[in-house]
Write a protein that holds these residues in place. Structure first.
Motif, PDB file in Angstrom:
ATOM      1  N   LYS A 401      70.435 106.835 147.084  1.00 22.21           N
ATOM      2  CA  LYS A 401      70.343 108.167 147.700  1.00 22.21           C
ATOM      3  C   LYS A 401      69.421 108.108 148.923  1.00 22.21           C
ATOM      4  CE  LYS A 401      66.527 109.833 144.865  1.00 22.21           C
ATOM      5  NZ  LYS A 401      66.108 110.670 143.761  1.00 22.21           N
ATOM      6  N   PRO A 402      69.552 109.045 149.827  1.00 20.38           N
ATOM      7  CA  PRO A 402      68.671 109.029 150.999  1.00 20.38           C
ATOM      8  C   PRO A 402      67.214 109.131 150.551  1.00 20.38           C
ATOM      9  CG  PRO A 402      70.400 110.693 151.212  1.00 20.38           C
ATOM     10  CD  PRO A 402      70.493 110.176 149.830  1.00 20.38           C
ATOM     11  N   GLY A 403      66.343 108.356 151.177  1.00 17.49           N
ATOM     12  CA  GLY A 403      64.908 108.418 150.846  1.00 17.49           C
ATOM     13  C   GLY A 403      64.497 107.502 149.704  1.00 17.49           C
ATOM     14  N   ALA A 404      65.479 106.883 149.034  1.00 20.76           N
ATOM     15  CA  ALA A 404      65.114 105.963 147.946  1.00 20.76           C
ATOM     16  C   ALA A 404      64.384 104.757 148.541  1.00 20.76           C
ATOM     17  CB  ALA A 404      66.372 105.512 147.213  1.00 20.76           C
ATOM     18  N   ILE A 405      63.459 104.201 147.773  1.00 17.69           N
ATOM     19  CA  ILE A 405      62.712 103.023 148.239  1.00 17.69           C
ATOM     20  C   ILE A 405      63.465 101.774 147.782  1.00 17.69           C
ATOM     21  CG2 ILE A 405      60.530 101.770 148.043  1.00 17.69           C
ATOM     22  CD1 ILE A 405      59.219 104.533 147.502  1.00 17.69           C
ATOM     23  N   LEU A 406      63.677 100.850 148.701  1.00 14.39           N
ATOM     24  CA  LEU A 406      64.471  99.662 148.387  1.00 14.39           C
ATOM     25  C   LEU A 406      63.563  98.422 148.422  1.00 14.39           C
ATOM     26  CD1 LEU A 406      67.496 100.414 150.785  1.00 14.39           C
ATOM     27  CD2 LEU A 406      66.917 101.533 148.626  1.00 14.39           C
ATOM     28  N   ALA A 407      63.307  97.844 147.250  1.00 14.30           N
ATOM     29  CA  ALA A 407      62.360  96.722 147.186  1.00 14.30           C
ATOM     30  C   ALA A 407      63.061  95.449 146.742  1.00 14.30           C
ATOM     31  CB  ALA A 407      61.245  97.064 146.193  1.00 14.30           C
ATOM     32  N   THR A 408      62.588  94.327 147.281  1.00 14.99           N
ATOM     33  CA  THR A 408      63.084  93.035 146.802  1.00 14.99           C
ATOM     34  C   THR A 408      61.946  92.265 146.155  1.00 14.99           C
ATOM     35  OG1 THR A 408      63.914  90.858 147.442  1.00 14.99           O
ATOM     36  CG2 THR A 408      62.814  92.103 149.165  1.00 14.99           C
ATOM     37  N   ASN A 409      62.308  91.515 145.100  1.00 13.86           N
ATOM     38  CA  ASN A 409      61.300  90.699 144.413  1.00 13.86           C
ATOM     39  C   ASN A 409      61.348  89.248 144.907  1.00 13.86           C
ATOM     40  OD1 ASN A 409      59.335  90.146 142.333  1.00 13.86           O
ATOM     41  ND2 ASN A 409      60.958  89.186 141.145  1.00 13.86           N
ATOM     42  N   THR A 410      61.903  89.040 146.081  1.00 16.16           N
ATOM     43  CA  THR A 410      62.012  87.659 146.576  1.00 16.16           C
ATOM     44  C   THR A 410      60.657  86.954 146.598  1.00 16.16           C
ATOM     45  OG1 THR A 410      62.692  86.247 148.401  1.00 16.16           O
ATOM     46  CG2 THR A 410      61.821  88.395 149.010  1.00 16.16           C
ATOM     47  N   SER A 411      60.666  85.640 146.335  1.00 14.98           N
ATOM     48  CA  SER A 411      59.422  84.870 146.349  1.00 14.98           C
ATOM     49  C   SER A 411      59.108  84.329 147.735  1.00 14.98           C
ATOM     50  CB  SER A 411      59.528  83.661 145.420  1.00 14.98           C
ATOM     51  OG  SER A 411      60.017  84.012 144.176  1.00 14.98           O
ATOM     52  N   PHE A 412      60.159  84.056 148.510  1.00 17.91           N
ATOM     53  CA  PHE A 412      59.939  83.362 149.778  1.00 17.91           C
ATOM     54  C   PHE A 412      60.732  83.924 150.956  1.00 17.91           C
ATOM     55  CE2 PHE A 412      58.760  80.169 146.620  1.00 17.91           C
ATOM     56  CZ  PHE A 412      57.630  79.609 147.175  1.00 17.91           C
ATOM     57  N   LEU A 413      61.822  84.634 150.684  1.00 22.88           N
ATOM     58  CA  LEU A 413      62.767  84.927 151.768  1.00 22.88           C
ATOM     59  C   LEU A 413      62.238  85.972 152.757  1.00 22.88           C
ATOM     60  CD1 LEU A 413      66.037  84.914 149.630  1.00 22.88           C
ATOM     61  CD2 LEU A 413      65.136  83.088 151.074  1.00 22.88           C
ATOM     62  N   ASP A 414      62.852  85.968 153.957  1.00 26.00           N
ATOM     63  CA  ASP A 414      62.420  86.844 155.048  1.00 26.00           C
ATOM     64  C   ASP A 414      62.912  88.279 154.799  1.00 26.00           C
ATOM     65  OD1 ASP A 414      62.028  88.221 157.374  1.00 26.00           O
ATOM     66  OD2 ASP A 414      62.716  86.613 158.690  1.00 26.00           O
ATOM     67  N   ILE A 415      61.985  89.151 154.490  1.00 25.54           N
ATOM     68  CA  ILE A 415      62.370  90.522 154.115  1.00 25.54           C
ATOM     69  C   ILE A 415      62.864  91.313 155.330  1.00 25.54           C
ATOM     70  CG2 ILE A 415      61.562  92.659 153.010  1.00 25.54           C
ATOM     71  CD1 ILE A 415      59.703  90.915 151.338  1.00 25.54           C
ATOM     72  N   ASN A 416      62.417  90.925 156.526  1.00 21.03           N
ATOM     73  CA  ASN A 416      62.924  91.611 157.726  1.00 21.03           C
ATOM     74  C   ASN A 416      64.424  91.368 157.882  1.00 21.03           C
ATOM     75  OD1 ASN A 416      60.477  92.720 158.536  1.00 21.03           O
ATOM     76  ND2 ASN A 416      59.840  90.763 159.420  1.00 21.03           N
TER      77      ASN A 416
END
Ligand code: 3HC
Ligand code: NAI
Length: 692
Positions: A401-416
């Protein structure tokens, strides 16, 4: 009259109220205020009983830690306690929130104590490398007996109101502290109950005086896992004095030990860590008072090792979770592991018997990513492959939904790069949990280039809510923790080429205080993962490669750098490994030399500190103390050494720079060259900690 403590009298009861936010710590002003008000109440002929209570979120949470190490201000806490204890009129402590440390000691000096049902009472001083220094080690054993006193003081863990009532620490559990305290005081007066001064009541010490093993057994049970900490043993000694000596002499001994611990390096490091942890929650560049986005419903994508543990963390805090998998089989496997985990904890008595059922009921396991649509926060924990992560974030963008926070649990990858897959990069960030995620307290909150301040604030708040210690870091390979770990790992591997053995390296680091050495850690994670990735990239690491070629993948195959007996995780020395290392070195034409433990510690720890300095230079971490918090809570760095950057300040940055230059030269390893920042600070006789 004090502006933080007030006295109101109401129908023969004097109510002394402390109002010193945030936690009513015993600053000089609070101590002075209590003393004045208690003396006034004693002198006031219309007052027959005194109730000591607090406004705000908690009863006194302890001595004011910010005053430690500074010249003492009058009045001392002992004077306040003496006034309360020697009062000819009954004194009652009325407790809500947390009565901790000096706060509980104030309550113990009162003649009676009541608490509301949610209150927690404890003497956590050992967690700051101290012991209760205002009579806690002498009065608590007299209130609850030496066994429980040892458990509370030596572990530093608080107890709840019900246990406090059962053990005699409080007289009653009341509905509301201050009103309940007043009612209780009136009852005392009506019943003409005699004043009880714990200092004069040795009844509960009699059994341990007759049979000291009651005390020594309790100490042995509570000090099993203290790993190098001085304070718990010192605290146990002080409780021993309560059993062996008259009250005043015991008090004197307690004071001596308290002062000794207060100036110890361990306590300084532990107090530093206390404030470092709280500082980490303040996000640089995010204005105070920014309204965080609301997080009430969470979705987690991937029910593997991490997804399952992360889901448990939210559910444990009462936050419902939608858990998304690719198929029923993967989902059931994940849910089954969580269920077994809860059942095992319940069987050990760690959670109530009905908790597994209740907690599993908060998890809505499902197949199909469209089910994330109601979530305020979505945490992705799928395989560590950029293409898969990108694909998943593209889908998240479609359904969240709009405004939801989207998080990744990656250990190393480029989040940008991951954020670019969405049309809302401002909502994307990293939430890097550590394994096992339901146990480990660290959460690196990775701020990407476009992450919005209210997203960061929301994630830091929710992480704290689920009992994690959040640290905001920037995007780079491995973020703060794993990047420094890699620097250490490089040196650990290199030490094997120079002549050290895995057991020597691990023993040196565990002696230093780490819970596990780098090679046991490698065995736990699995050596085959790195081996496969090296093969893909055409890179060699001869010793590890030789182990893997011999089928030694670590714990999962019962052998790696160490051998493991069936069903055990304890690393055992294996002569076979020594042989493999020798063969590899002679194949490479290298000779083993003697490597000292000192060299092992210096090369492994200084290299990671140097990487930490690079992380500061690049602004990936805002403060040296943030790096320390990462290592304390993500990797078990010994708290009595404060964290790697604090340790570096303690060793001295000039020494660090000199030794790094030396090793860089000796081993021809440019990565060991001291960084610019380290060199500059060393030259100015500066410290990482002073950079703010
Ligand atoms: N002294 C000074 N400041 C304190 C403090 C204390 N004892 N306890 C907490 N604070 C400050 C924190 O630094 C923080 O400040 P900030 O907002 O500027 O960062 C603020 O109060 C709020 O603290 P928390 O963020 O930790 O708030 P929580 O609600 O999460 O937790 C708490 C509250 C459980 C009371 C927790 O702060 C805590 O555990 N405090 C320390 C308790 C303690 O160790 N007491 C013993 C002190 S030593 C002693 O009493 C010696 C005696 O025996 C002589
Ligand atoms: P894992 O292999 O145990 O679990 C991954 C799960 O994701 C699997 O159950 C898989 O079925 C599921 N999955 C894959 N694609 C999916 C999709 N499109 N939709 C839904 N589910 C999908 O992996 P693990 O160890 O849990 O790692 C997950 C992430 O966490 C990785 O990015 C990893 O780097 C990171 N991480 C791992 C740590 C560890 O120690 N294992 C520590 C910290 C982070």
């Amino acid at each position: 009259m004090s502006n933080v403590v007030s006295l109101k009298s109401h129908d023969e009861v004097g109510l002394v109220t402390i109002d010193s936010p945030p936690v009513n710590a015993l600053s000089a002003a609070v101590r002075g205020g209590i003393l004045d008000c208690v003396q006034q109440a004693i002198a006031d002929p219309t007052i027959r009983a005194i109730v000591l209570t607090c406004s705000g979120r908690t009863f006194i949470a302890g001595a004011d830690i910010t005053e430690f190490g500074k010249p003492p201000k009058q009045p001392g806490l002992d004077e306040v306690l003496a006034a309360l204890e020697s009062s000819p009129k009954p004194t009652v402590a009325a407790i809500h929130g947390t009565a901790l440390g000096g706060g509980l000691e104030v309550a113990l000096a009162c003649h009676f104590r009541v608490a509301d049902k949610n209150a927690k009472l404890g003497l956590p001083e050992v967690k700051l490398g101290l012991l209760p220094g205002a009579g806690g080690t002498q009065r608590l054993p007299r209130a609850v007996g030496p066994e429980l006193a040892v458990k509370m003081i030596v572990s530093g863990n608080p107890i709840g109101s019900q246990e406090a009532l059962r053990s005699g620490l409080i007289e009653e559990v009341v509905e509301e502290a201050s009103a309940g305290g007043e009612t209780f005081a009136r009852k005392l007066l009506a019943e003409k109950r005699a004043i009880r001064r714990l200092r004069d009541d040795d009844t509960k010490l009699a059994a341990a005086r007759a049979d000291r093993s009651i005390f020594t057994t309790a100490v042995a049970a509570t000090t099993k896992k203290i790993r190098g900490l001085e304070a718990p043993l010192a605290a146990a000694d002080a409780i021993g004095y309560a059993i062996d000596l008259p009250f005043d002499e015991g008090l004197k001994k307690e004071r001596e030990i308290f002062l000794r611990l207060m100036s110890s390096d361990q306590s300084k490091a532990q107090r530093y860590a206390f404030f470092a942890e709280r500082e980490a929650a303040k996000i640089p560049g995010v204005p105070n008072g920014i309204q965080p986005r609301l997080v009430e419903r969470v979705a987690i994508i991937g029910a593997g090792t991490m997804g399952g543990g992360i889901a448990m963390s939210f559910v444990n805090a009462g936050i419902p979770v939608t858990l998304v998998e690719t198929g029923r089989e993967q989902l059931d496997r994940g849910l089954d592991i969580m269920r077994k985990n809860y059942d095992a904890t319940a069987a050990r008595g760690g959670i109530p018997a009905d908790a597994p059922e209740k907690r599993m009921a908060l998890i809505n396991g499902t197949v199909g990513i469209e089910n994330i649509k109601h979530a305020d926060l979505i945490v992705e924990a799928v395989f560590e492959t950029m293409a898969i992560k990108k694909d998943v974030f593209g889908q998240i963008d479609q359904f969240a939904k709009p405004g939801a926070i989207l998080a990744t649990n990656t250990s190393f990858l480029d989040i940008n790069e991951i954020a670019k897959e969405t049309k809302r990069p401002q909502d994307v960030l990293g939430m890097h949990f550590f394994s096992p995620a339901n146990v480990m307290k660290l959460c690196e909150v990775v701020r990407a280039a476009d992450t919005a301040p209210d997203v960061l604030q929301a994630v830091v708040s929710v992480a704290r809510k689920i009992g994690k210690v959040p640290v905001v870091v920037g995007v780079c390979d491995g973020f703060v923790g794993n990047r420094m770990l890699m620097a250490r790992q490089r040196q650990a591997s290199q030490l094997l080429f120079d002549g050290a053995l895995p057991q020597q390296v691990d023993a040196a680091l565990t002696k230093f205080g780490m819970p596990m050495g780098p090679f046991a850690m490698g065995d736990l994670a699995g050596l085959d993962i790195g081996w496969r990735s090296r093969k893909d990239r055409g890179i060699k690491s001869e010793i590890e490669d030789a182990l893997c070629e011999a089928g030694r993948f670590g714990q999962k195959t019962g052998k790696g750098f160490f051998r493991y007996e069936e069903g055990s995780r304890a690393p055992l020395h294996d002569p076979e490994v020594e042989k493999l290392i020798d063969e590899t070195l002679s194949r490479l034409g290298r000779k083993r030399r003697v490597v000292s433990d000192e060299e092992i510690i210096e090369r492994t720890t200084y290299s990671m500190i140097n990487e930490g300095a690079r992380i500061l230079e690049e602004g990936i971490a805002a403060r040296a103390s943030d790096i320390d918090v990462v290592w304390l809570y993500g990797y078990g760095w010994p708290i009595y050494r404060g964290g790697p950057m604090h340790y570096a300040d303690h060793v001295g940055l000039q020494r660090l720079a000199d030794r790094l230059s030396y090793y860089a030269r000796e081993s021809n390893d440019a990565s060991l060259q001291p960084t610019q920042l380290l060199m500059e600070l060393a030259e100015q006789d500066g410290k990482f900690g002073a950079r703010g």
